[in-house]
Design an enzyme around this catalytic site. Structure first.
Site, PDB file in Angstrom:
ATOM      1  N   ASP A 127      -8.985  19.199  -2.701  1.00 21.93           N
ATOM      2  CA  ASP A 127      -9.309  19.427  -4.022  1.00 21.93           C
ATOM      3  C   ASP A 127      -8.958  18.217  -5.037  1.00 21.93           C
ATOM      4  O   ASP A 127      -8.312  17.357  -4.636  1.00 21.93           O
ATOM      5  CB  ASP A 127      -8.697  20.908  -4.387  1.00 21.93           C
ATOM      6  CG  ASP A 127      -9.422  21.841  -5.267  1.00 21.93           C
ATOM      7  OD1 ASP A 127      -9.661  21.095  -6.541  1.00 21.93           O
ATOM      8  OD2 ASP A 127     -10.044  22.908  -5.079  1.00 21.93           O
ATOM      9  N   HIS A 169     -14.430  19.258  -7.714  1.00 24.90           N
ATOM     10  CA  HIS A 169     -12.930  19.351  -6.994  1.00 24.90           C
ATOM     11  C   HIS A 169     -12.804  18.232  -6.102  1.00 24.90           C
ATOM     12  O   HIS A 169     -12.233  18.355  -4.983  1.00 24.90           O
ATOM     13  CB  HIS A 169     -12.932  20.824  -6.196  1.00 24.90           C
ATOM     14  CG  HIS A 169     -12.713  21.883  -7.267  1.00 24.90           C
ATOM     15  ND1 HIS A 169     -11.612  22.221  -8.177  1.00 24.90           N
ATOM     16  CD2 HIS A 169     -13.486  22.945  -7.507  1.00 24.90           C
ATOM     17  CE1 HIS A 169     -11.924  23.247  -8.704  1.00 24.90           C
ATOM     18  NE2 HIS A 169     -13.033  23.789  -8.559  1.00 24.90           N
ATOM     19  N   GLU A 172     -17.594  25.468  -9.241  1.00 23.92           N
ATOM     20  CA  GLU A 172     -17.066  24.768 -10.513  1.00 23.92           C
ATOM     21  C   GLU A 172     -17.382  23.375 -10.553  1.00 23.92           C
ATOM     22  O   GLU A 172     -16.595  22.546 -11.154  1.00 23.92           O
ATOM     23  CB  GLU A 172     -15.532  24.944 -10.500  1.00 23.92           C
ATOM     24  CG  GLU A 172     -15.450  26.438 -10.572  1.00 23.92           C
ATOM     25  CD  GLU A 172     -13.883  26.862 -10.633  1.00 23.92           C
ATOM     26  OE1 GLU A 172     -13.714  27.589 -11.443  1.00 23.92           O
ATOM     27  OE2 GLU A 172     -13.121  26.105  -9.926  1.00 23.92           O
TER      28      GLU A 172
END
Ligand code: ACM
Length: 787
Positions: free
Chosen positions: A202, A269, A333
């Site tokens: 991440d 990420h 995201e």
């Protein structure tokens, strides 16, 4: 007795069906998750140290199941059984054997027979035997006695509802030791969970050694935390798993019939990866730091052949390490600002005939999906991969509610349900003041239990695409093994039953009846489970104001799950089963101290003692968790002083990261002369992406800003401004005090920090209202006021 006769004996026992309903039988057995079919018989069988665990010779699956059972029994009950390999069981043995004719045909199923002459566990697969052994462990640990145990004679047939019964661990935001990962795998096995979804990369860390690209861990595994070097925060935070450690973990999981599904998050990420190889995979070529900001950060993988080649090389090593069919590629995201701003990405899109960035993400994911397909693997990603059109081979993990799963299943894709609202275990378990770090909204045990992975709107065919379900341990707010275990237990019990047991047999009250045995096992295993569901809430009918004005209090005692019998004292002593049992509101004259503890019907302690002091000062003091959001605010987060502090007793603060504003509701202001606030300066380490514009600043009147206290409303008159101390270092606690002008009656107090919103975040710990009499006795102030 010959084997044939034993079988006939078992068959006859199976026919002797007693009159108890399934629910009665299930409730009285100490089993979680609930098995599919149970028939109880009269009689009991005694297991002692003379009972052997008998397995056929040279039979690895049976031997493994027997050893796991022996080890757990020894650890939790001190009952040491000998595992013996022998062609046929001796009398009164526990026989564990694969049997191609075992009377359960469902995958992972098993049959368990407890008769007067022994116990027999059979299954058609090693997984089935293993789950039968876990059931047997629970049957043999119904209480917290040591040594021999008598179990009811019964016949059981059991198999899971879903083939994907998962738990996700985020090792990127905080890093866990190999031992902690193994403890989670043990817990999964004991709950018949079989997919360990491992979030390994991440923005805040790359945790997997990749031999071809050593910078991924030399650079990407380490970050400089806010407040580095203070309060015990390290100067650099991080770590990674070597390939040898990963092989060890995969083998450990395999022995427990758990598949490890690795996740490498892409295209977003990706900041830790880009920090390691900015030229090769970054969009801009510039090297960012490994992120310390939670949330959404802008760094994406580039989409060119260089970047995709890099990812495929990484996947080669990943596939060599992880035998799992599924490889998780994230996809969540990924804000597309970098792709939008990049002439190279835009030119590539034009050349591919792709005209928006979501479709470009689909193309990107499809490139990876094809590569995995070619190697006999399958791609799974978070539900955002639906947005630009879903590659044909992809499976979807739904986290933004369940709609992604519903849509994907209707399109014929396989899905796994992991909705944040029901299964994100980084959410707090209650709104109690003694909860550790976490996210709101509260996710109580009962909400987890009530979740059904198959939406009613799906047809049977569509429902067939639901592989199963999993819970997620995102670790931004779970910095230590203690935090992870506290978040996981006992919600893992509810998860286990959601994932394994048929809806027709599941029942919340039966579940509660079976929980005390499980809590005792956790105590035997030294698992620091959360008792939030059972902790007694000590509340005042009519609130603090009625008590303050009358000098009397009517106190109610209840817990979240409305379970157990509560015993209490009002004289400060520790309650026991001999203390008065709570039956209805207690009338007390103030001051008083109420202590309460809940017990199960069999005397099992369900939660630690909780206490509440009821005196003038306590009734005028509010903890952070009882302040309420300001208009348009949210309950947000419960944060520690510094993000990587792992001590369980680290102070925590409810904070709204969009507006540093909280309300003290209905404060009684008669006779109040001063206010005292314990506050803290926290790092503002949140990547808010496009939500950054929602952050509100309130104008300051002094150099470093103030905590201003306004009457009734946030645009009401200012009662007092408490200046904040100089300095910007996060991890600072501060005592703020000031005189208040006289008021009367009950009023909301709007409390907000006017420090600039591009600096550290300020949060309130406790608020105390101080009467004129107290104000003069300055020694009563809990801390020296800071300027
Ligand atoms: C996620 O929670 N971003 C999958």
């Amino acid at each position: 007795m010959s084997r044939a006769l034993v079988s006939i004996g078992w068959a006859l026992a199976w026919l002797a069906i007693p009159a108890l309903t399934f629910a009665d039988q299930a409730r009285s057995l100490p089993l979680i998750p609930l098995p599919a079919q149970i028939e109880r018989h009269d009689g009991r069988f005694e297991v002692t140290t003379d009972t052997t665990l008998s397995v056929p010779a040279d039979h690895a699956d049976a031997l493994n199941a027997a050893h796991q059972l022996a080890e757990l029994l020894g650890r939790t009950r001190g009952l040491l059984l000998t595992v013996r390999q022998e062609p046929a069981p001796s009398p009164r043995a526990i026989r564990i054997a694969l049997d191609p004719n075992a009377p359960v045909t469902q995958p992972e199923g098993y049959a368990l027979e407890v008769g007067h002459n022994g116990i027999r566990l059979s299954a058609r697969s090693g997984a089935g035997l293993f789950y039968g052994a876990m059931t047997l462990w629970q049957l043999l640990t119904p209480d917290d006695h040591r040594g021999a145990v008598s179990v009811p004679e019964l016949s059981m047939r059991d198999w899971p509802r879903f083939g994907w019964r998962g738990l996700m661990l985020d090792s990127a935001r905080h890093f866990q030791s190999v031992d902690t990962v193994k403890q989670l795998l043990d817990a999964m096995a004991e709950h018949k969970l079989n997919v360990f979804h491992w979030h390994l990369t991440d923005d805040q860390g790359w945790r997997l050694q990749i031999k071809r690209y050593p910078e991924l861990t030399a650079i990407g595994a380490w970050r400089t935390p806010p407040g580095a070097g203070t309060h015990g925060e390290p100067n650099r935070y991080g770590g990674f798993y070597t390939q040898a450690q990963v092989r060890d973990i995969v083998a450990y999981a395999t022995a427990r019939h758990i598949t490890v599904v690795p996740e490498l998050d892409m295209p977003g990420h990706a900041q830790a990866a880009v920090a390691s190889y900015p030229q090769r995979i970054g969009v801009t070529g510039e090297r960012p730091a490994v992120s310390v900001d939670w949330g959404v950060n802008p760094y994406l993988y580039a989409t060119d052949a260089n970047s995709l080649g890099f990812i495929k090389n990484v996947l080669d090593e990943v596939m060599a390490l992880f035998p799992s069919t599924y490889i998780h590629v994230g996809g969540d995201e990924a804000i597309k600002d970098q792709w939008k701003a990049s002439s190279a990405v835009q030119a590539q899109m034009k050349q591919l005939g792709i005209n928006d960035e979501n479709a470009m993400q689909s193309w990107f994911i499809d490139q990876i999906g094809r590569y995995l397909d070619k190697h006999g693997r399958r791609l799974i990603g978070w539900d955002e991969i639906l947005e630009g059109g879903l590659p044909a081979s992809a499976s979807v993990m739904s986290w933004r509610g369940t709609q992604g799963a519903i849509d994907a299943a209707r399109m014929g894709h396989d899905v796994v349900l992991a909705p944040g609202s029901a299964l994100y275990f980084d959410h707090l378990q209650s709104d109690r003041a003694d909860e550790p770090n976490g996210r709101y909204d509260v996710l109580p045990l009962k909400t987890v239990y009530a979740f059904d992975p198959i939406d009613r709107s799906l047809t049977a065919d569509q429902a067939g695409h639901v592989l199963g379900t999993e819970a997620a341990l995102w670790s931004e707010y779970l910095p230590s093994a203690w935090h992870i275990e506290h978040a996981l237990f006992p919600r893992i019990d509810a998860l286990a039953e959601v994932a394994w047991s048929a809806p027709a047999v599941r029942d919340w009250h039966s579940f509660l009846a079976r929980m005390p045995a499980q809590l005792r096992r956790y105590r035997a295993l030294d698992i620091p489970f959360a008792d939030s569901a059972y902790a007694v809430n000590i509340t005042l009918d009519g609130g603090a104001n009625v008590a303050l004005s009358s000098g009397k209090a009517r106190v109610s005692l209840a817990n979240q799950v409305d379970d157990g019998q509560v015993h209490y004292t009002t004289d400060g002593s520790i309650p026991t089963l001999a203390s008065p049992r709570y039956v209805g509101p207690i009338e007390l004259s103030l001051p008083a101290t109420v202590r309460a503890q809940p017990f199960a019907a069999d005397g099992t302690v369900l939660a630690a003692v909780r206490s509440r002091v009821l005196d003038d000062a306590a009734l005028r003091t509010l903890p952070s968790s009882e302040l309420v959001p300001c208009p348009d605010g949210d309950s947000g987060l419960r944060l520690p002083l510094l993000p990587d502090l792992g001590a369980p007793d680290t102070p925590v603060y409810n904070a709204d990261i969009f507006r540093a504003c909280k309300i003290y509701p209905a404060a009684r202001l008669d006779g109040i002369a001063a206010i005292h606030v314990d506050a803290a300066r926290l790092p503002r380490n949140f990547g808010l992406a496009h939500d950054q514009v929602k952050v509100i600043s309130y104008p300051a009147t002094t150099a470093h800003g103030e905590l201003e206290v306004r009457l009734d409303r946030c645009d009401g008159p200012v009662l007092v401004r408490l200046p904040l101390p100089a300095g910007k270092a996060p991890g600072a606690r501060m005592s703020l005090s000031g005189a208040m002008p006289a008021q009367s009656g009950g009023h909301d107090l709007c409390m907000r920090f006017t420090a600039p919103s591009d600096g550290p975040l300020y949060a309130i710990g406790t608020v105390q209202l101080i009467t004129a009499a107290k104000k003069h006795a300055t020694s009563d102030l809990p801390g020296k006021p800071t300027p």
